[in-house]
Motif scaffolding. Structure first.
Motif, mmCIF file in Angstrom:
data_model
loop_
_atom_site.group_PDB
_atom_site.id
_atom_site.type_symbol
_atom_site.label_atom_id
_atom_site.label_comp_id
_atom_site.label_asym_id
_atom_site.label_seq_id
_atom_site.Cartn_x
_atom_site.Cartn_y
_atom_site.Cartn_z
ATOM 1 N N CYS A 1 0.204 5.437 -0.030
ATOM 2 C CA CYS A 1 -0.823 6.483 -0.108
ATOM 3 C C CYS A 1 -0.384 7.705 0.679
ATOM 4 O O CYS A 1 0.654 7.695 1.343
ATOM 5 C CB CYS A 1 -2.156 5.961 0.391
ATOM 6 S SG CYS A 1 -2.148 5.538 2.116
ATOM 7 N N LEU B 1 -6.336 -0.097 3.041
ATOM 8 C CA LEU B 1 -6.776 -1.131 2.110
ATOM 9 C C LEU B 1 -6.299 -2.524 2.516
ATOM 10 O O LEU B 1 -7.068 -3.472 2.513
ATOM 11 C CB LEU B 1 -6.253 -0.806 0.698
ATOM 12 C CG LEU B 1 -6.769 0.513 0.125
ATOM 13 C CD1 LEU B 1 -6.134 0.791 -1.238
ATOM 14 C CD2 LEU B 1 -8.298 0.480 -0.023
ATOM 15 N N HIS B 2 -5.033 -2.606 2.875
ATOM 16 C CA HIS B 2 -4.478 -3.934 3.143
ATOM 17 C C HIS B 2 -4.840 -4.399 4.563
ATOM 18 O O HIS B 2 -4.850 -3.595 5.486
ATOM 19 C CB HIS B 2 -2.961 -3.886 2.973
ATOM 20 C CG HIS B 2 -2.328 -5.235 2.941
ATOM 21 N ND1 HIS B 2 -1.875 -5.864 4.083
ATOM 22 C CD2 HIS B 2 -2.094 -6.090 1.917
ATOM 23 C CE1 HIS B 2 -1.371 -7.054 3.750
ATOM 24 N NE2 HIS B 2 -1.493 -7.199 2.442
ATOM 25 N N LYS C 1 -4.909 -2.306 8.198
ATOM 26 C CA LYS C 1 -6.103 -2.223 9.057
ATOM 27 C C LYS C 1 -5.780 -2.694 10.465
ATOM 28 O O LYS C 1 -6.197 -2.093 11.454
ATOM 29 C CB LYS C 1 -7.237 -3.077 8.478
ATOM 30 C CG LYS C 1 -7.851 -2.441 7.240
ATOM 31 C CD LYS C 1 -8.990 -3.289 6.695
ATOM 32 C CE LYS C 1 -9.434 -2.683 5.379
ATOM 33 N NZ LYS C 1 -10.276 -3.564 4.583
ATOM 34 N N GLU D 1 0.853 -1.176 0.000
ATOM 35 C CA GLU D 1 0.000 0.000 0.000
ATOM 36 C C GLU D 1 0.895 1.233 0.000
ATOM 37 O O GLU D 1 1.840 1.314 0.767
ATOM 38 C CB GLU D 1 -0.876 -0.029 1.265
ATOM 39 C CG GLU D 1 -1.987 0.950 1.268
ATOM 40 C CD GLU D 1 -3.123 0.548 2.228
ATOM 41 O OE1 GLU D 1 -3.127 -0.577 2.756
ATOM 42 O OE2 GLU D 1 -3.995 1.387 2.437
ATOM 43 N N ASN E 1 -8.898 5.304 4.948
ATOM 44 C CA ASN E 1 -9.266 4.205 4.072
ATOM 45 C C ASN E 1 -8.127 3.200 3.892
ATOM 46 O O ASN E 1 -7.604 3.035 2.801
ATOM 47 C CB ASN E 1 -9.661 4.824 2.702
ATOM 48 C CG ASN E 1 -10.291 3.791 1.800
ATOM 49 O OD1 ASN E 1 -10.777 2.762 2.270
ATOM 50 N ND2 ASN E 1 -10.239 4.037 0.498
#
Ligand code: ADP
Length: 239
Positions: A220, A230-231, A235, A218, A228
């Protein structure tokens, strides 16, 4: 400026430490790389410093191609980098001033350069009153600032920090980050900041890369990772 283009690293024992890394750090950018132990973060640093060679792919560091750099050019490439080690690596038998002088002499700086530059850098990190102390006479946070001053003293294009704040309490960590950010704004230096968790991400403004099992799973903007993730690993970190 750093560019990893589809970089693979396999160690001699067959461990595939990096599996297709694409990473770009532009001048003046602050990039944060996070990931669990064994995910490949140190391997990335060692490739950048030229300590180990890549297996496949392309790597550019501050204008040098590490694919075909000559042994003679390696020290010149390293001068463009300032490295802050996790365990500081200060020389205990030298004073703060002498630690910085040693780093400057290593690249052939003159006594005049030393006299001009060292007081300025010590003032930047707030240690101008402690130039004559030995590392053992300083707090952990102060030793950290000496390590930062030493990384900055030769005016690098890029600072690489390997989990630089993990040994320090949160308020000191925040001070360190602010110090680095001030310097970034003043000089346009770029940063690669390595960490095993996300506690410091809120203090940095640019990109965050999440490493997992040798891949960047990821990438970002720092603010996005909270909104948000994703992986599943990311999280879990926010969890
Ligand atoms: P991190 O810094 O994220 O903890 P590393 O880059 O140190 O991860 O390690 C990535 C993978 O490469 C791990 O599986 C690790 O065991 C392996 N590794 C690291 N250094 C070596 C080495 N010199 N020889 C063989 N395997 C290594």
């Amino acid at each position: 400026m750093i560019r990893f283009i589809d970089v693979y690293k396999e160690y001699d024992n067959g461990t595939k430490a990096l599996k297709g890394i694409d990473l770009r750090i532009d001048d003046g950018e602050f990039v944060f790389l996070v990931g669990p132990s064994g995910s490949g973060k140190s391997t990335i640093i060692k490739l950048i410093t030229g300590e180990i060679a890549l297996t496949q792919g392309k790597l550019m560091v501050n204008g040098y191609s590490l694919n075909n750099i000559s042994p003679r050019q390696v020290p010149l490439m390293r001068r463009t980098l300032g490295i802050i080690f996790q365990d500081f690596r200060l020389i205990d038998k030298k004073t703060v001033y002498e630690n910085l002088a040693f780093a400057m002499r290593a690249i052939g700086a003159s006594s005049r350069d030393l006299k001009r530059r060292i007081p300025y850098v010590l003032q930047l990190v707030g240690l101008d009153q402690k130039a004559d102390r030995y590392p053992g006479q300083l707090s952990g946070g102060e030793q950290q600032r000496v390590a930062i001053a030493r990384a900055l003293v030769n005016n690098p294009n890029m600072i690489i920090a390997d989990e630089p704040t993990s040994a320090l309490d949160v308020s000191v960590q925040a001070q360190v980050i602010n110090l680095l950010k001030d310097f970034q704004e003043e000089k346009g230096v770029s940063y690669l900041f390595i960490a095993h968790d996300l506690s410091m991400v809120r203090y940095v403004s640019d990109d965050v890369g999440v490493m997992y099992l040798g891949q960047l799973v990821e990438v970002c903007e720092a603010g996005e990772i909270y909104k948000n993730p994703l992986h599943p690993y990311t999280k879990g970190l926010l969890g």
